[in-house]
Motif scaffolding. Structure first.
Motif, PDB file in Angstrom:
ATOM      1  N   LEU A 156       0.834  -1.209   0.000  1.00 39.35           N
ATOM      2  CA  LEU A 156       0.000   0.000   0.000  1.00 39.35           C
ATOM      3  C   LEU A 156       0.866   1.255   0.000  1.00 39.35           C
ATOM      4  N   ASN A 157       1.936   1.255   0.768  1.00 41.86           N
ATOM      5  CA  ASN A 157       2.832   2.426   0.799  1.00 41.86           C
ATOM      6  C   ASN A 157       3.479   2.675  -0.570  1.00 41.86           C
ATOM      7  N   ILE A 158       3.865   1.609  -1.259  1.00 38.04           N
ATOM      8  CA  ILE A 158       4.457   1.760  -2.597  1.00 38.04           C
ATOM      9  C   ILE A 158       3.418   2.337  -3.561  1.00 38.04           C
ATOM     10  N   ILE A 159       2.199   1.827  -3.493  1.00 36.87           N
ATOM     11  CA  ILE A 159       1.135   2.334  -4.369  1.00 36.87           C
ATOM     12  C   ILE A 159       0.894   3.812  -4.084  1.00 36.87           C
ATOM     13  N   LYS A 160       0.791   4.174  -2.810  1.00 29.63           N
ATOM     14  CA  LYS A 160       0.529   5.580  -2.445  1.00 29.63           C
ATOM     15  C   LYS A 160       1.688   6.492  -2.854  1.00 29.63           C
ATOM     16  N   LYS A 161       2.910   5.989  -2.739  1.00 30.68           N
ATOM     17  CA  LYS A 161       4.072   6.788  -3.143  1.00 30.68           C
ATOM     18  C   LYS A 161       4.085   6.997  -4.658  1.00 30.68           C
ATOM     19  N   THR A 162       3.720   5.958  -5.404  1.00 29.81           N
ATOM     20  CA  THR A 162       3.706   6.033  -6.865  1.00 29.81           C
ATOM     21  C   THR A 162       2.523   6.844  -7.372  1.00 29.81           C
ATOM     22  N   PHE A 163       1.386   6.733  -6.680  1.00 31.54           N
ATOM     23  CA  PHE A 163       0.149   7.427  -7.071  1.00 31.54           C
ATOM     24  C   PHE A 163      -0.409   8.189  -5.865  1.00 31.54           C
ATOM     25  N   PRO A 164       0.143   9.363  -5.554  1.00 27.00           N
ATOM     26  CA  PRO A 164      -0.307  10.103  -4.364  1.00 27.00           C
ATOM     27  C   PRO A 164      -1.799  10.435  -4.373  1.00 27.00           C
ATOM     28  N   ALA A 165      -2.400  10.571  -5.536  1.00 18.72           N
ATOM     29  CA  ALA A 165      -3.823  10.929  -5.616  1.00 18.72           C
ATOM     30  C   ALA A 165      -4.733   9.695  -5.717  1.00 18.72           C
ATOM     31  N   ASP A 191      10.560  -8.308  -1.962  1.00 17.76           N
ATOM     32  CA  ASP A 191      11.231  -9.376  -1.233  1.00 17.76           C
ATOM     33  C   ASP A 191      10.458  -9.658   0.054  1.00 17.76           C
ATOM     34  N   ARG A 192      10.208 -10.897   0.308  1.00 20.36           N
ATOM     35  CA  ARG A 192       9.391 -11.295   1.452  1.00 20.36           C
ATOM     36  C   ARG A 192      10.144 -11.223   2.776  1.00 20.36           C
ATOM     37  N   PHE A 193      11.473 -11.322   2.732  1.00 18.27           N
ATOM     38  CA  PHE A 193      12.239 -11.434   3.965  1.00 18.27           C
ATOM     39  C   PHE A 193      13.151 -10.256   4.262  1.00 18.27           C
ATOM     40  N   ASP A 194      13.531  -9.497   3.254  1.00 20.66           N
ATOM     41  CA  ASP A 194      14.514  -8.431   3.434  1.00 20.66           C
ATOM     42  C   ASP A 194      13.932  -7.083   2.994  1.00 20.66           C
ATOM     43  N   ASP A 195      13.562  -6.266   3.987  1.00 24.80           N
ATOM     44  CA  ASP A 195      12.971  -4.948   3.712  1.00 24.80           C
ATOM     45  C   ASP A 195      13.960  -3.977   3.068  1.00 24.80           C
ATOM     46  N   THR A 196      15.263  -4.298   3.127  1.00 23.56           N
ATOM     47  CA  THR A 196      16.254  -3.371   2.577  1.00 23.56           C
ATOM     48  C   THR A 196      16.405  -3.513   1.069  1.00 23.56           C
ATOM     49  N   ILE A 197      15.884  -4.608   0.496  1.00 24.19           N
ATOM     50  CA  ILE A 197      15.950  -4.800  -0.958  1.00 24.19           C
ATOM     51  C   ILE A 197      14.849  -3.950  -1.594  1.00 24.19           C
ATOM     52  N   ALA A 198      15.248  -3.091  -2.501  1.00 24.46           N
ATOM     53  CA  ALA A 198      14.291  -2.199  -3.151  1.00 24.46           C
ATOM     54  C   ALA A 198      13.284  -3.009  -3.970  1.00 24.46           C
ATOM     55  N   PRO A 199      12.026  -2.621  -3.898  1.00 24.79           N
ATOM     56  CA  PRO A 199      11.026  -3.328  -4.699  1.00 24.79           C
ATOM     57  C   PRO A 199      11.202  -3.020  -6.185  1.00 24.79           C
ATOM     58  N   ILE A 200      10.740  -3.931  -7.009  1.00 21.34           N
ATOM     59  CA  ILE A 200      10.694  -3.691  -8.456  1.00 21.34           C
ATOM     60  C   ILE A 200       9.265  -3.270  -8.765  1.00 21.34           C
ATOM     61  N   VAL A 201       9.120  -2.082  -9.350  1.00 22.69           N
ATOM     62  CA  VAL A 201       7.799  -1.524  -9.611  1.00 22.69           C
ATOM     63  C   VAL A 201       7.672  -1.211 -11.096  1.00 22.69           C
ATOM     64  N   ASP A 202       6.645  -1.783 -11.713  1.00 23.43           N
ATOM     65  CA  ASP A 202       6.342  -1.507 -13.117  1.00 23.43           C
ATOM     66  C   ASP A 202       4.929  -0.943 -13.192  1.00 23.43           C
ATOM     67  N   VAL A 203       4.751   0.097 -14.006  1.00 26.86           N
ATOM     68  CA  VAL A 203       3.456   0.748 -14.160  1.00 26.86           C
ATOM     69  C   VAL A 203       3.024   0.650 -15.616  1.00 26.86           C
ATOM     70  N   TYR A 204       1.767   0.273 -15.821  1.00 28.23           N
ATOM     71  CA  TYR A 204       1.223   0.091 -17.171  1.00 28.23           C
ATOM     72  C   TYR A 204      -0.111   0.814 -17.307  1.00 28.23           C
ATOM     73  N   PRO A 205      -0.336   1.480 -18.443  1.00 28.46           N
ATOM     74  CA  PRO A 205      -1.694   1.958 -18.716  1.00 28.46           C
ATOM     75  C   PRO A 205      -2.604   0.731 -18.857  1.00 28.46           C
ATOM     76  N   ILE A 206      -3.846   0.846 -18.420  1.00 28.72           N
ATOM     77  CA  ILE A 206      -4.754  -0.304 -18.449  1.00 28.72           C
ATOM     78  C   ILE A 206      -4.893  -0.881 -19.857  1.00 28.72           C
ATOM     79  N   GLU A 207      -4.874  -0.021 -20.873  1.00 30.30           N
ATOM     80  CA  GLU A 207      -5.018  -0.500 -22.249  1.00 30.30           C
ATOM     81  C   GLU A 207      -3.862  -1.430 -22.636  1.00 30.30           C
ATOM     82  N   LYS A 208      -2.652  -1.072 -22.225  1.00 31.03           N
ATOM     83  CA  LYS A 208      -1.485  -1.904 -22.532  1.00 31.03           C
ATOM     84  C   LYS A 208      -1.549  -3.217 -21.751  1.00 31.03           C
TER      85      LYS A 208
END
Length: 120
Positions: free
Chosen positions: A33-42, A75-92
């Motif tokens: 949820l925090n990643i989603i909110k950071k990527t999409f503040p609105a 990563d399920r066990f290590d919070d220090t590993i940066a998440p991989i985040v990909d964003v796609y328009p719904i049409e794509k």
């Protein structure tokens, strides 16, 4: 795709509503949820489209509002590993999907539109 009220759509609706509740209310989903909110503040709403548990990470795709899908590998066990985040328009995102998955997205879009119009 038009919603027809089939048993399949009703099952997806039930699952999507539960997954949204889980995302916004369960502490185990806080990082996503925090990643989603950071990527999409609105962001007004989000629904889990798919969840692929791998050996050491979770890969979850979310419909955010009605225009975008975000795929997060965390990563399920290590919070220090940066998440991989990909964003796609719904049409794509929709291109080449199976009929069943298209139905699931149509139901998720219907729920998202309802959430947004109700302000929840």
């Amino acid at each position: 795709m038009k919603i027809k009220g089939t048993m399949t759509e009703q099952a997806y609706r039930k699952t999507l509503i539960a997954s949204k509740f889980h995302l916004f209310n369960d502490i185990s989903m806080r990082r996503f949820l925090n990643i989603i909110k950071k990527t999409f503040p609105a962001m007004k709403t989000a629904h889990v489209l798919s969840w692929t548990p791998e050996q050491g990470e979770d890969i979850i795709s979310f419909l955010v509002d009605t225009q975008t899908v975000i795929k997060i590998e965390l990563d399920r066990f290590d919070d220090t590993i940066a998440p991989i985040v990909d964003v796609y328009p719904i049409e794509k995102w929709m291109k080449g999907l199976s009929k069943m998955y298209q139905i699931k997205i149509a139901v998720a879009l219907d729920l998202a539109k309802s959430d947004i119009s109700q302000g929840s």
